[in-house]
Motif scaffolding. Structure first.
Motif, PDB file in Angstrom:
ATOM      1  N   LEU B  32       9.079 -27.840  17.119  1.00  0.00           N
ATOM      2  CA  LEU B  32       8.870 -26.462  17.835  1.00  0.00           C
ATOM      3  C   LEU B  32       9.956 -25.845  17.408  1.00  0.00           C
ATOM      4  O   LEU B  32       9.744 -24.564  17.140  1.00  0.00           O
ATOM      5  N   SER B  35       9.975 -23.478  14.363  1.00  0.00           N
ATOM      6  CA  SER B  35       8.929 -22.650  14.232  1.00  0.00           C
ATOM      7  C   SER B  35       9.586 -21.121  13.676  1.00  0.00           C
ATOM      8  O   SER B  35      10.901 -20.947  14.219  1.00  0.00           O
ATOM      9  N   SER B  40       4.785 -17.865  16.267  1.00  0.00           N
ATOM     10  CA  SER B  40       4.470 -19.278  15.733  1.00  0.00           C
ATOM     11  C   SER B  40       4.647 -20.650  16.700  1.00  0.00           C
ATOM     12  O   SER B  40       4.093 -21.428  16.897  1.00  0.00           O
ATOM     13  N   LEU B  41       5.774 -20.307  17.439  1.00  0.00           N
ATOM     14  CA  LEU B  41       6.080 -21.084  18.574  1.00  0.00           C
ATOM     15  C   LEU B  41       5.090 -21.228  19.682  1.00  0.00           C
ATOM     16  O   LEU B  41       4.599 -22.242  19.991  1.00  0.00           O
ATOM     17  N   GLN B  44       1.994 -23.075  18.168  1.00  0.00           N
ATOM     18  CA  GLN B  44       2.420 -24.512  18.157  1.00  0.00           C
ATOM     19  C   GLN B  44       2.419 -25.263  19.518  1.00  0.00           C
ATOM     20  O   GLN B  44       2.190 -26.333  19.724  1.00  0.00           O
TER      21      GLN B  44
END
Lengths: 657, 356
Positions: B32, B35, B40-41, B44
């Protein structure tokens, strides 16, 4: 009778010009349960929201005025029709006028009460030092001595002493209150800063004595008491003034309150209507019995209204369908017991009828005594009839108590017990003999019968559960649920296994063991099977390993709870035995009080008090045990609950169910 | 009789272990933190246990503050579930542990009243405590001043604590005495609830609750001395006289001016480079606190080894959940503010634990 009242879903399209007339019909008769249809909305919902907030604010302000004047809300006039919604500006100015009238007296009363609180707190702190013959103000202005008298949170006393370990000081607890002890801290003026910081950080709140109080503590206490008396008189005068205002304004305030209340209810109802360009969409629920009369009233209010109705099935979870119970007045106390656990869902069997029979039966079996049962019946009657003012608050429970008393009387005949007497008792010349069994003399028999009765009740509970699943068409839970067919077969086969192992049943235990394993597998994988039958995917949430651990523990729990639920009914027999035992103990005490004789003043007084104790104390415990058996052993097998209460729109206050 | 031992803990122990396996592993946390950006985090996070909480937010609401608020909902759900599953005699302790967030909410509301008394702003920083709290937080904020807000707490468990502290607030116009009073009262009650447990449960609960108390008490003592420059007496009065490894003598030594590093070394012998950490307190103390939290994390993980039929496992799981959410908060804030990796990574408890 066994299900909540039948409901119909209703959808209305209302032309804007008939909005108020239709809203009045919907909210004026207590038959329409509104659902929120405010989304999507095109129109000016905010205006109605503002109006609703305006009415709600005014309603609160009127209530505050009434509270200040100690006026209760009363009831709207019986024949009062709320024709239109009140004008916000007119009402506001009327409310402001009354607020001005009341404000001065209430503000003064609040200020005087606060002052009284402070004076009492000061008095409380000074009382422990009342005997000291020293001018308090001299301590305040002392040159060499630092001194602080005050209150401190009890939890901080020890910590403060610890923190002062390295500073010379005298610390005394003058009054050891549980929450606010009064303490005295003294030291030298050279350490005043350290002592003051320590005291402050321990939240020691020093006594702040107004300048006008000086002299010895005794003198100050006397002066404080005089001031407290005069403050109390001032408060009483202000309350009298407010009472007089209340007398002249009571009718006006109540009328205004109910007008504003009705306007607020209608405005809030409109906020939840869906608004289109020229029409409003209204959805909700109506009891089938009221549908026809409501339709007629709506058509009278608006000829252009469109009404669509949809019948509601009892299958599925039905959590959005409101639930109105249909029990007679006689059953209301038992319905209250059911609702305390949970309200049935729309598609669920209402267990009130079962409780009507089961609750008094279990209570009577544990508390069987003719005399004590009759006392309870009389007590229940007095509670229900509201003839005794002090019992009127418990009127809702009167029916339950009376029926439990009647059942205890019946069991009293079966056990041959009257006010604890079991031997050589004659009623109207006839010898009292147990019609069935004396629990104290046949302990094992009574316990076995109690467990047997428990098995019957649990089987009944499983069957109701299966019936509920069938009606709601939850096939997965019906077949594989812990309380469905798989759980039921598991329970029966475990009983059968036990019975066969002890030779009670003429079948090989292996047959029941095989059945139990089969049903156990069904319960173990119940989640998978239920998902499979009901088309839920994935079949297992999380990994298989986690599932197996969890399901294994759950199966273990299910089996343990079957065993514990069954054995739990032993308490019925145990309490019947204990009841006899407690009566015997009372007789021994009575004999001691009577100087070893069965008679005399001491004997009879002890007997009467003992019986009252049994009725009050044991009656309460048996009541709690009965409730426990009903809720946890019986209901948990079939009753999910969670139904939404049917709350129709109404402009007048409603009676609680 | 209260259910305890195997019968009382079989179900909760199995379920907590199942839930424990859903906590993010250090490797997942590392992924994580790899990222490239905030979006994007979030992507995820979707397949994790927090996904369903974040999905409730609309696109424009995806700010760190809102996301953190949502994922705290997971912690609230976990507390709710554990408290309801736990044997009855342990519920007062678990409920008191959960009350930490109620106290934090209360402190946040008081701060909000002083700085920016609008409910919409305050609401986002609160913990979604749910129906277990009956505090009128919105009404408090809308009351507009601290005295009126505290008046609204009449009849709650906080009334008595705040009645003394309010006298100081009125005189000093500073929230510090109110916050300290709330904190002390909370931890004292937690300790009392722990001490009420039967011996086996008490022993296990002390490992977790006692370690929490040690950590907080030690950090308070150090901060009061280093930052607030309080007198010896004040420092003693603002700290707790009990703990797991930390003794009252340790607190009194710090209050009296003893070398902090040697006290910390005695209580936490495994912490490296203590003198360096304490040389520059402003940067060193957050790192010391991080080490203490890692130590707490280890204590909690150790609770899962051995006899599973005690309250230590549920308690440890709850603390681990909270620490994980602290990690998530750091990560979300850092990603959103585009803080460089080397600056925030040391503050991620889980990844640092792997390195250690």
């Amino acid at each position: 009778m066994f299900f909540p009242k039948e409901m119909m879903e209703i959808e209305l399209i209302v032309p804007a010009k008939y909005l108020l007339a239709v809203t009045k019909v919907l909210s004026g008769h207590g038959v329409f349960h509104q659902a929120d249809s405010s989304y999507p909305s095109l129109g000016s919902g905010n205006t109605w929201q503002e109006s609703a907030a305006g009415y709600a604010g005014l309603e609160r302000r009127i209530q505050v005025i009434m509270q200040a004047l100690s006026i209760d809300e009363g009831q709207p006039q019986a024949n009062k029709e709320f024709e239109t919604m009140g004008d916000l500006d007119v009402i506001r100015s009327a409310v402001e006028g009354m607020e001005d009238e009341v404000k001065q007296a209430t503000d003064q009363r609040i200020a005087e009460k606060k002052r009284l609180e402070q004076l009492e707190s000061t008095l409380h702190q000074l009382q422990p030092v009342a005997d000291i013959d020293l001018d308090i103000s001299s301590m305040r202005n002392s040159r060499y001595l630092f001194s602080m008298l005050g209150q401190i949170p009890a939890a901080n006393v020890e910590r403060l002493q610890t923190s002062l370990a390295r500073v010379p000081n005298v610390f005394l607890t003058l009054r050891s209150d549980i929450s606010k002890p009064v303490v005295w801290l003294a030291g030298t003026q050279a350490n005043a800063d350290v002592l003051e910081r320590a005291a402050r950080s321990a939240y020691l709140s020093p006594l702040s004595l107004p300048e006008e109080y000086h002299g010895t503590p005794a003198k100050i206490i006397a002066a404080l008491q005089t001031t407290i008396e005069s403050t109390n008189r001032k408060i009483a005068d202000l309350e009298l003034t407010l009472a007089q205002i209340g007398k002249t304004r009571i009718e006006q305030l109540r009328a205004l309150l109910w007008d504003v209340h009705a306007s607020r209810v209608m405005a809030e109802a409109i906020v939840r209507f869906g608004q289109l360009r020229y029409t409003y969409v209204v959805t909700g629920w109506v009891q089938s019995d009221d549908m026809e009369s409501l339709t007629q009233r709506l058509k009278t209010a608006s000829k252009e209204i469109l009404i669509e109705t949809l019948p509601t099935t009892r299958s599925g979870f039905n959590s959005n369908v409101p639930v109105a119970m249909q029990n007679s007045k006689f059953l209301k106390p038992f319905q209250m017991l059911v609702n305390t656990y949970s309200r049935p869902r729309y598609g669920e069997l209402d267990p009130t009828w079962f409780i009507v029979f089961m609750f008094p039966f279990l209570f009577g079996a544990m508390f069987g005594d003719i005399g004590q049962g009759l006392v309870l019946t009389l007590l229940g009657y007095l509670m229900a009839s509201k003839k005794v003012k002090s019992l009127s608050g418990l009127s809702g429970l009167g029916g339950v108590v009376a029926l439990c008393g009647a059942s205890a009387t019946l069991f009293g005949f079966l056990y041959g017990s009257i006010f604890g007497f079991e031997e050589d008792v004659h009623i109207f010349g006839m010898k009292l003999e147990p019609l069935w069994i004396s629990p104290i003399h046949h302990i094992m028999d009574v316990l076995m019968v109690a467990v047997g009765a428990g098995v019957v009740l649990l089987i009944l509970a499983y069957l109701i559960g299966i019936f509920n699943y069938t009606v709601s068409k939850e096939r997965g839970h019906l077949l594989f649920g812990h309380n469905g067919i798989a759980g039921f077969v598991l329970y029966l086969s475990l009983l059968g296994f036990g019975g066969a192992s002890f030779g009670v049943l003429p079948v090989s235990p292996t047959v029941f063991l095989a059945l139990a394993i089969l049903a156990g597998v069904g319960v173990l994988f119940s989640e998978v099977f239920i998902h499979l039958v009901e088309g839920h995917r994935p079949l297992i949430d999380g990994g298989i390993g986690t599932y197996l651990i969890q399901a294994g523990v759950e199966l273990f729990e299910v089996i343990i709870s079957m065993l514990s639920n069954t054995l739990s009914y032993v308490r019925v027999g145990a309490f019947a035995v204990a009841h006899g035992g407690l009566s015997q103990a009372i007789f021994i005490l009575a004999k001691l009080a009577g100087g070893g004789e069965d008679g005399g003043f001491g004997y009879w007084i002890t007997l009467i008090l003992g019986n009252l104790f049994i009725i009050g104390f044991e009656g309460l415990i048996v009541g709690i045990q009965t409730m426990r058996l009903s809720y946890y052993e019986f209901f948990s097998k079939f009753f999910t609950g969670g139904g939404m209460r049917f709350e129709p729109l109404t402009l007048k206050p409603v009676q609680e169910e | 009789m209260a259910a305890s031992g195997v019968s009382g803990y079989a179900a909760i122990s199995a379920r907590v272990r199942a839930m424990y396996s859903a906590l993010l592993s250090p490797q997942e946390m590392a992924r994580l933190s790899d990222s490239p950006d905030f979006q994007s985090l979030l992507a995820q996070l979707k397949p994790t246990i927090y996904g369903s909480y974040i999905e409730e937010l609309k696109e424009k609401e995806l700010t760190p503050r809102r996301v953190v608020f949502q994922i705290k909902g997971r912690l609230a759900a976990v507390y709710d579930s554990v408290i309801h599953m736990a044997p009855e005699h342990t519920r007062p302790l678990l409920t008191q542990l959960y009350r930490y967030f109620e106290v934090e909410n209360l402190k946040a509301v008081l701060r909000g009243i002083v700085t920016d008394p609008t409910w919409d702003r305050v609401r986002d920083v609160l913990f979604p405590y749910g129906s277990m709290s009956v505090l009128p937080l919105q009404a408090m904020v809308e009351a507009g001043n601290v005295s009126a807000a505290v008046e609204l707490l009449r009849g709650t468990v906080y009334e008595e604590t705040l009645s003394f502290a309010m006298k100081r607030y009125s005189a000093e116009q500073n929230l510090f005495p109110l916050e300290v009073a709330l904190d002390l009262n909370y931890w004292r009650k937690l300790w009392q609830e722990t001490k009420r447990l039967p011996s086996k449960d008490q022993q296990q609960a002390l490992r977790v609750v006692g370690s929490l108390i040690d950590m907080n008490n030690l950090m308070w003592a150090i901060r009061y001395r280093v930052y607030h420059e309080l007198s010896e007496e004040e420092l003693i009065n603002y700290t707790l006289p009990f703990g797991y490894h930390l003794r009252d003598d340790d607190i009194r030594s710090i209050a009296a001016g003893a070398d902090i590093a040697s006290v910390v070394q005695r209580v936490y012998p495994g912490i490296p480079d203590l003198n360096i950490l304490l040389e520059e307190p402003r940067s060193g103390l957050p790192l010391l606190e991080l080490q203490l939290k890692q130590n707490l994390m280890r204590q909690c993980m150790a609770a899962f080894v051995g006899d599973p039929f005690h309250i230590g496992i549920p308690l440890a799981y709850l603390v681990l959940c909270e620490l994980e959410i602290q990690d998530m908060t750091v990560l979300l804030e850092a990603m959103f503010s585009r803080v460089s990796e080397e600056k925030y990574r040391p503050y991620l408890l889980k990844t640092a634990l792997v390195k250690a």
